[in-house]
Write an enzyme that holds these catalytic residues in place. Structure first.
Site, PDB file in Angstrom:
ATOM      1  N   GLY A  47      38.689  37.094  31.929  1.00 43.86           N
ATOM      2  CA  GLY A  47      39.077  38.354  31.304  1.00 43.86           C
ATOM      3  C   GLY A  47      39.899  38.130  30.044  1.00 43.86           C
ATOM      4  N   ILE A  72      46.926  37.235  38.805  1.00 40.44           N
ATOM      5  CA  ILE A  72      47.043  36.364  37.628  1.00 40.44           C
ATOM      6  C   ILE A  72      47.648  37.169  36.469  1.00 40.44           C
ATOM      7  CG2 ILE A  72      45.778  34.871  36.002  1.00 40.44           C
ATOM      8  CD1 ILE A  72      45.589  33.843  38.887  1.00 40.44           C
ATOM      9  N   CYS A 131      40.899  45.963  36.948  1.00 38.99           N
ATOM     10  CA  CYS A 131      41.841  44.899  37.329  1.00 38.99           C
ATOM     11  C   CYS A 131      43.060  45.511  38.022  1.00 38.99           C
ATOM     12  CB  CYS A 131      42.283  44.103  36.112  1.00 38.99           C
ATOM     13  SG  CYS A 131      43.421  42.784  36.563  1.00 38.99           S
TER      14      CYS A 131
HETATM   15  C1  LIG Z   1      41.732  34.130  40.623  1.00 40.01           C
HETATM   16  C2  LIG Z   1      40.876  35.300  40.248  1.00 40.01           C
HETATM   17  C3  LIG Z   1      40.874  35.764  38.932  1.00 40.01           C
HETATM   18  C4  LIG Z   1      40.079  36.857  38.571  1.00 40.01           C
HETATM   19  N1  LIG Z   1      40.078  37.275  37.267  1.00 40.01           N
HETATM   20  C5  LIG Z   1      39.256  38.298  36.896  1.00 40.01           C
HETATM   21  C6  LIG Z   1      39.184  38.711  35.521  1.00 40.01           C
HETATM   22  O1  LIG Z   1      39.850  38.164  34.644  1.00 40.01           O
HETATM   23  N2  LIG Z   1      38.365  39.752  35.216  1.00 40.01           N
HETATM   24  C7  LIG Z   1      37.597  40.389  36.172  1.00 40.01           C
HETATM   25  O2  LIG Z   1      36.858  41.316  35.849  1.00 40.01           O
HETATM   26  N3  LIG Z   1      37.626  39.983  37.468  1.00 40.01           N
HETATM   27  C8  LIG Z   1      38.432  38.968  37.834  1.00 40.01           C
HETATM   28  N4  LIG Z   1      38.452  38.563  39.156  1.00 40.01           N
HETATM   29  C9  LIG Z   1      37.568  39.229  40.148  1.00 40.01           C
HETATM   30  C10 LIG Z   1      36.281  38.414  40.373  1.00 40.01           C
HETATM   31  O3  LIG Z   1      35.540  38.284  39.187  1.00 40.01           O
HETATM   32  C11 LIG Z   1      35.403  39.063  41.482  1.00 40.01           C
HETATM   33  O4  LIG Z   1      34.971  40.326  41.045  1.00 40.01           O
HETATM   34  C12 LIG Z   1      36.131  39.226  42.809  1.00 40.01           C
HETATM   35  O5  LIG Z   1      36.969  38.111  43.057  1.00 40.01           O
HETATM   36  C13 LIG Z   1      35.168  39.397  43.999  1.00 40.01           C
HETATM   37  O6  LIG Z   1      34.334  38.290  44.193  1.00 40.01           O
HETATM   38  P1  LIG Z   1      34.673  37.050  45.199  1.00 40.01           P
HETATM   39  O7  LIG Z   1      35.089  37.634  46.507  1.00 40.01           O
HETATM   40  O8  LIG Z   1      33.403  36.251  45.254  1.00 40.01           O
HETATM   41  O9  LIG Z   1      35.786  36.279  44.557  1.00 40.01           O
HETATM   42  C14 LIG Z   1      39.255  37.494  39.541  1.00 40.01           C
HETATM   43  C15 LIG Z   1      39.260  37.017  40.858  1.00 40.01           C
HETATM   44  C16 LIG Z   1      40.044  35.928  41.218  1.00 40.01           C
HETATM   45  C17 LIG Z   1      40.012  35.433  42.646  1.00 40.01           C
END
Ligand SMILES: Cc1cc2nc3c(=O)[nH]c(=O)nc-3n(C[C@H](O)[C@H](O)[C@H](O)COP(=O)(O)O)c2cc1C
Length: 322
Positions: A47, A72, A131
């Site tokens: 992001g 974060i 977010c």
């Molecule tokens: C450490 C971390 C940082 C993330 N940073 C962003 C981000 O910067 N922008 C965003 O749209 N989603 C962000 N997400 C969300 C993920 O892209 C994703 O949508 C969410 O974690 C669900 O998928 P998962 O369960 O496979 O992790 C972040 C998730 C995690 C765990």
């Protein structure tokens, strides 16, 4: 048997994506021995905001049973540095596609970011209106369908690149938000972002995360994410708008569930940290499933869910004998 997906006017080698915040700016995982992008259709970059951000105070991540919590706080070097220093390091041949993820603190900031990335080789732009980890902005837009639509409209006027809107699960009616975003010009929808959550250290009596609350990801949110994708699909399918299904995928069965619920592309975030080679395993599992059930093209799985017919309610014959 074909794993290719055509969506957003682009060809994706496979339906599997690496999700924003979990794959850096596209080059970091290449340092892991044995890692390659062969099984990956797209990588969503970390992001990015207009100004450089140091993010939230530590701790920024904490583990919970079946999930990871993070706050974060959108740490990133700022759009100008990403465009100048990081994008030129990537291959733009489409295998995989690298897609930026933008986050703003005002509608104007979203539009400015969309315009900035419009001038770069990126094939599409993901807009994070969901977010949960920054006090202003982010979820403040994604939890209000009116504001969500305004963000999309503002970005739509400054770029012709496909816009992917990342929806928040932390709202009353995700399908209403989906509808408004599509009407405002969204070309695809990502569902879902992390779920707002808290964890407490009983000995210090303080929240485990420095931000006090954070976003829960990983297997704990998969059932929530599946229902959200199913609901969003009921709207999106009428407009031919593809969904990037995500939230807790850790293996091919999970990925197939998301496709059955309506996802065209599927994404892995949290699970990548545990197993950087997970993409190839998921794709192999999808191929096995396609072979078993006679699918010739992976897109045939999308939306193939068959709901139970409950129209006659519970009768002695249908329920009580079971
Ligand atoms: C450490 C971390 C940082 C993330 N940073 C962003 C981000 O910067 N922008 C965003 O749209 N989603 C962000 N997400 C969300 C993920 O892209 C994703 O949508 C969410 O974690 C669900 O998928 P998962 O369960 O496979 O992790 C972040 C998730 C995690 C765990």
């Amino acid at each position: 048997m074909s794993l290719n997906i055509n969506a957003l006017g682009l060809n994706f080698n496979t339906p599997l994506c690496l999700l924003s915040g979990n794959a850096g700016y596209g080059t970091e995982y290449l340092k892991v021995s044995g890692f390659n992008y062969d099984a990956i259709g797209a990588v969503f970059l970390k992001g990015t905001t207009e100004a450089e951000r140091y993010g939230n105070p530590p701790e920024r991540v904490t583990e919970t049973p079946y999930g990871l919590m993070n706050a974060i706080g959108l740490q990133n070097p700022g759009a100008a540095a990403v465009i100048r220093d990081l994008l030129p390091k990537l291959n733009w041949d489409g295998s995989p596609h690298f897609i930026p993820n933008i986050s703003g603190f005002s509608i104007d900031e979203y539009a400015l970011l969309a315009q900035a990335f419009d001038q770069t080789p990126v094939p599409a732009i993901e807009i994070n209106i969901s977010c949960p980890n920054v006090k202003k902005g982010g979820a403040a837009f994604g939890n209000d369908p009116d504001l969500s639509a305004k963000v999309v409209e503002a970005c739509r006027t400054v770029t012709t690149k496909p816009l992917i809107i990342k929806l928040s699960p932390n709202q009353t009616d995700i399908s209403e938000s989906a509808r408004r975003c599509i009407e405002a010009g969204a070309n695809a929808l990502s569902a879902i972002n992390t779920v707002s959550a808290m964890a407490i250290d009983i000995h210090t009596r303080k929240p485990r995360l420095g931000n006090n609350q954070g976003g829960l990801s990983g297997p704990a949110i998969k059932p929530i994410a599946l229902l959200a994708v199913h609901k969003v699909y009921q709207v999106a399918k009428n407009h031919n708008v593809p969904i990037i299904g995500q939230g807790g995928i850790t293996n091919s069965d999970d990925a197939i569930e998301f496709m059955l619920a309506g996802a065209t592309l599927i994404g892995v975030g949290t699970a990548l940290a545990k197993d950087p080679m997970i993409a190839g395993k998921i794709i192999k599992g999808i191929q096995k499933y396609m072979d078993k059930y006679g699918y010739t093209h992976v897109g045939q799985i999308t939306g193939a869910l068959e709901l139970h017919d409950n129209s006659s309610g519970c009768t002695p014959a249908s329920c009580l004998t079971k």
